[in-house]
Design a protein around this motif. Structure first.
Motif, PDB file in Angstrom:
ATOM      1  N   LYS A  48       0.811  -1.218   0.000  1.00  0.00           N
ATOM      2  CA  LYS A  48       0.000   0.000   0.000  1.00  0.00           C
ATOM      3  C   LYS A  48       0.848   1.272   0.000  1.00  0.00           C
ATOM      4  O   LYS A  48       0.394   2.312  -0.478  1.00  0.00           O
ATOM      5  CB  LYS A  48      -0.960  -0.007   1.197  1.00  0.00           C
ATOM      6  CG  LYS A  48      -2.127  -0.963   1.034  1.00  0.00           C
ATOM      7  CD  LYS A  48      -3.089  -0.863   2.203  1.00  0.00           C
ATOM      8  CE  LYS A  48      -4.367  -1.642   1.938  1.00  0.00           C
ATOM      9  NZ  LYS A  48      -5.157  -1.063   0.839  1.00  0.00           N
ATOM     10  N   ARG A  49       2.046   1.199   0.541  1.00  0.00           N
ATOM     11  CA  ARG A  49       2.936   2.358   0.490  1.00  0.00           C
ATOM     12  C   ARG A  49       3.416   2.622  -0.938  1.00  0.00           C
ATOM     13  O   ARG A  49       3.670   3.771  -1.305  1.00  0.00           O
ATOM     14  CB  ARG A  49       4.158   2.148   1.401  1.00  0.00           C
ATOM     15  CG  ARG A  49       3.881   2.330   2.860  1.00  0.00           C
ATOM     16  CD  ARG A  49       5.151   2.625   3.648  1.00  0.00           C
ATOM     17  NE  ARG A  49       6.175   1.608   3.491  1.00  0.00           N
ATOM     18  CZ  ARG A  49       6.250   0.500   4.217  1.00  0.00           C
ATOM     19  NH1 ARG A  49       5.341   0.257   5.153  1.00  0.00           N
ATOM     20  NH2 ARG A  49       7.228  -0.376   4.023  1.00  0.00           N
ATOM     21  N   VAL A  50       3.546   1.564  -1.718  1.00  0.00           N
ATOM     22  CA  VAL A  50       4.057   1.711  -3.076  1.00  0.00           C
ATOM     23  C   VAL A  50       2.923   1.997  -4.065  1.00  0.00           C
ATOM     24  O   VAL A  50       2.973   2.968  -4.824  1.00  0.00           O
ATOM     25  CB  VAL A  50       4.836   0.446  -3.498  1.00  0.00           C
ATOM     26  CG1 VAL A  50       5.267   0.547  -4.964  1.00  0.00           C
ATOM     27  CG2 VAL A  50       6.046   0.248  -2.596  1.00  0.00           C
ATOM     28  N   ILE A  51       1.897   1.162  -4.075  1.00  0.00           N
ATOM     29  CA  ILE A  51       0.821   1.276  -5.065  1.00  0.00           C
ATOM     30  C   ILE A  51      -0.262   2.185  -4.499  1.00  0.00           C
ATOM     31  O   ILE A  51      -1.127   1.758  -3.726  1.00  0.00           O
ATOM     32  CB  ILE A  51       0.249  -0.102  -5.416  1.00  0.00           C
ATOM     33  CG1 ILE A  51       1.373  -1.038  -5.893  1.00  0.00           C
ATOM     34  CG2 ILE A  51      -0.814   0.029  -6.514  1.00  0.00           C
ATOM     35  CD1 ILE A  51       0.941  -2.478  -6.095  1.00  0.00           C
ATOM     36  N   VAL A  52      -0.200   3.440  -4.855  1.00  0.00           N
ATOM     37  CA  VAL A  52      -1.132   4.446  -4.330  1.00  0.00           C
ATOM     38  C   VAL A  52      -2.010   4.970  -5.474  1.00  0.00           C
ATOM     39  O   VAL A  52      -1.683   4.824  -6.655  1.00  0.00           O
ATOM     40  CB  VAL A  52      -0.374   5.617  -3.673  1.00  0.00           C
ATOM     41  CG1 VAL A  52       0.397   5.136  -2.460  1.00  0.00           C
ATOM     42  CG2 VAL A  52       0.564   6.288  -4.673  1.00  0.00           C
ATOM     43  N   GLU A  53      -3.125   5.564  -5.104  1.00  0.00           N
ATOM     44  CA  GLU A  53      -4.019   6.143  -6.112  1.00  0.00           C
ATOM     45  C   GLU A  53      -3.336   7.308  -6.816  1.00  0.00           C
ATOM     46  O   GLU A  53      -2.552   8.053  -6.215  1.00  0.00           O
ATOM     47  CB  GLU A  53      -5.323   6.606  -5.455  1.00  0.00           C
ATOM     48  CG  GLU A  53      -6.191   5.444  -4.996  1.00  0.00           C
ATOM     49  CD  GLU A  53      -7.620   5.892  -4.717  1.00  0.00           C
ATOM     50  OE1 GLU A  53      -8.123   6.776  -5.440  1.00  0.00           O
ATOM     51  OE2 GLU A  53      -8.225   5.362  -3.772  1.00  0.00           O
ATOM     52  N   ARG A  54      -3.676   7.494  -8.069  1.00  0.00           N
ATOM     53  CA  ARG A  54      -3.056   8.547  -8.855  1.00  0.00           C
ATOM     54  C   ARG A  54      -3.738   9.896  -8.615  1.00  0.00           C
ATOM     55  O   ARG A  54      -4.970   9.969  -8.554  1.00  0.00           O
ATOM     56  CB  ARG A  54      -3.154   8.218 -10.347  1.00  0.00           C
ATOM     57  CG  ARG A  54      -2.331   7.010 -10.748  1.00  0.00           C
ATOM     58  CD  ARG A  54      -2.387   6.747 -12.232  1.00  0.00           C
ATOM     59  NE  ARG A  54      -1.324   5.835 -12.634  1.00  0.00           N
ATOM     60  CZ  ARG A  54      -1.047   5.533 -13.892  1.00  0.00           C
ATOM     61  NH1 ARG A  54      -1.770   6.061 -14.882  1.00  0.00           N
ATOM     62  NH2 ARG A  54      -0.058   4.706 -14.180  1.00  0.00           N
ATOM     63  N   PRO A  55      -2.947  10.957  -8.475  1.00  0.00           N
ATOM     64  CA  PRO A  55      -3.543  12.292  -8.340  1.00  0.00           C
ATOM     65  C   PRO A  55      -4.348  12.656  -9.586  1.00  0.00           C
ATOM     66  O   PRO A  55      -3.957  12.331 -10.714  1.00  0.00           O
ATOM     67  CB  PRO A  55      -2.326  13.208  -8.185  1.00  0.00           C
ATOM     68  CG  PRO A  55      -1.207  12.310  -7.773  1.00  0.00           C
ATOM     69  CD  PRO A  55      -1.482  10.996  -8.406  1.00  0.00           C
TER      70      PRO A  55
END
Length: 280
Positions: free
Chosen positions: A10-17
């Motif tokens: 979850k730290r790596v794969i985050v939602e895109r701005p």
């Protein structure tokens, strides 16, 4: 050994701005697929694009370009022998993946030497497959770049001088110390380990299995690593490589519940859904 847990994913794969655009997600150059190994670079490109890479350019044999575009119109492509255009793309890229399906011949030698001479310290250079074999055989000095190596056991044997039976943790740690600072090693095998030069600990995959033993699996992994390495700047390169490696085998393990053998292209098709689930 460090644990690959949900918190790391979850730290790596985050939602895109919402305000982002394709240039924020990596400008990748993939070089390889020289005859007769055209499928390797196609599988690497499929994995990179499905992993979310913003801009992917593939340098390969001209005859391989129609096959690539039939599978992946999202990728740009060029004739790998077009030296002027290739040099231009090397300069533009933020990340270069060199080696999937790269034949050990005069052209392959020239391409490895060209990239080594032109890559810059701010760029990420991933050495895979044929590029590892050529670099090792030619005993080339490594360039100043952010280096990632993805050798299987025989390639690591050639790189390190360690026989497969001797590739234990302490021996690998000693061999890794000979690589440039902060180099990343994806030591592929039955229990893949991911190391970073200068760190005593390493990550080891606890997913994956023999259903992955098929041609193109390593090419797909290299493409996923490239796709992840070109984005997610909120974490370090090492963490991006680790999560890409884990996700590659985690998807394969899930697919193996209904398949005796897992095809690399099947993994690529599932990447966006897994990334969406993790980001939420």
């Amino acid at each position: 050994m460090k644990e690959i847990d949900q918190a790391l994913l979850k730290r790596v794969i985050v939602e895109r701005p919402r305000s982002s655009f394709k240039g924020d997600y990596g400008r990748l150059l993939l070089i390889g697929g020289t005859y007769p190994y055209g499928g390797a670079i196609i599988m690497a490109a499929l994995a990179a694009v499905h992993s979310g890479a913003g801009l992917v350019t593939v340098a390969t044999d001209r005859e391989n370009v129609p096959a690539l575009h039939s599978q992946l119109p999202e990728a740009m492509a060029l004739d790998v022998t077009d030296q002027e255009l290739l040099a231009e793309q090397i300069a533009k890229a933020g990340l270069i993946l060199l080696g999937p399906g790269l034949k050990d011949n005069d052209l392959g030698t020239h391409l490895v030497q060209l990239v080594f001479n032109r890559v810059q310290p701010h760029q990420v250079l991933i050495l895979d497959g044929g590029a590892i074999s050529l670099y090792t055989r030619l005993a080339l000095p490594l360039p100043q770049a952010q280096l990632v190596f993805t050798p299987h056991q025989k390639e690591w044997e050639a790189m390190s001088g360690l026989a497969i039976g001797d590739q234990g943790e302490e021996a690998t740690r000693r061999s890794l110390s000979q690589l440039p600072p902060a180099s990343i090693l994806v030591q592929k095998g039955p229990q893949t380990k991911i190391w970073q030069q200068g760190q005593a600990d390493f990550y080891q995959l606890t997913v994956g299995g023999p259903y992955q033993a098929t041609g193109g699996m390593g090419d797909t992994l290299a493409g996923m690593i490239a796709g992840f390495a070109g984005q997610f700047p909120q974490v370090g390169l090492y963490e991006r490589v680790v999560v890409a490696s884990h996700l590659h085998s985690a998807i394969a393990e899930d697919l193996s519940k209904k398949s005796y053998v897992v095809l690399p292209t099947a993994i690529s098709r599932k990447i966006p859904k897994w990334m969406k689930k993790i980001s939420q």
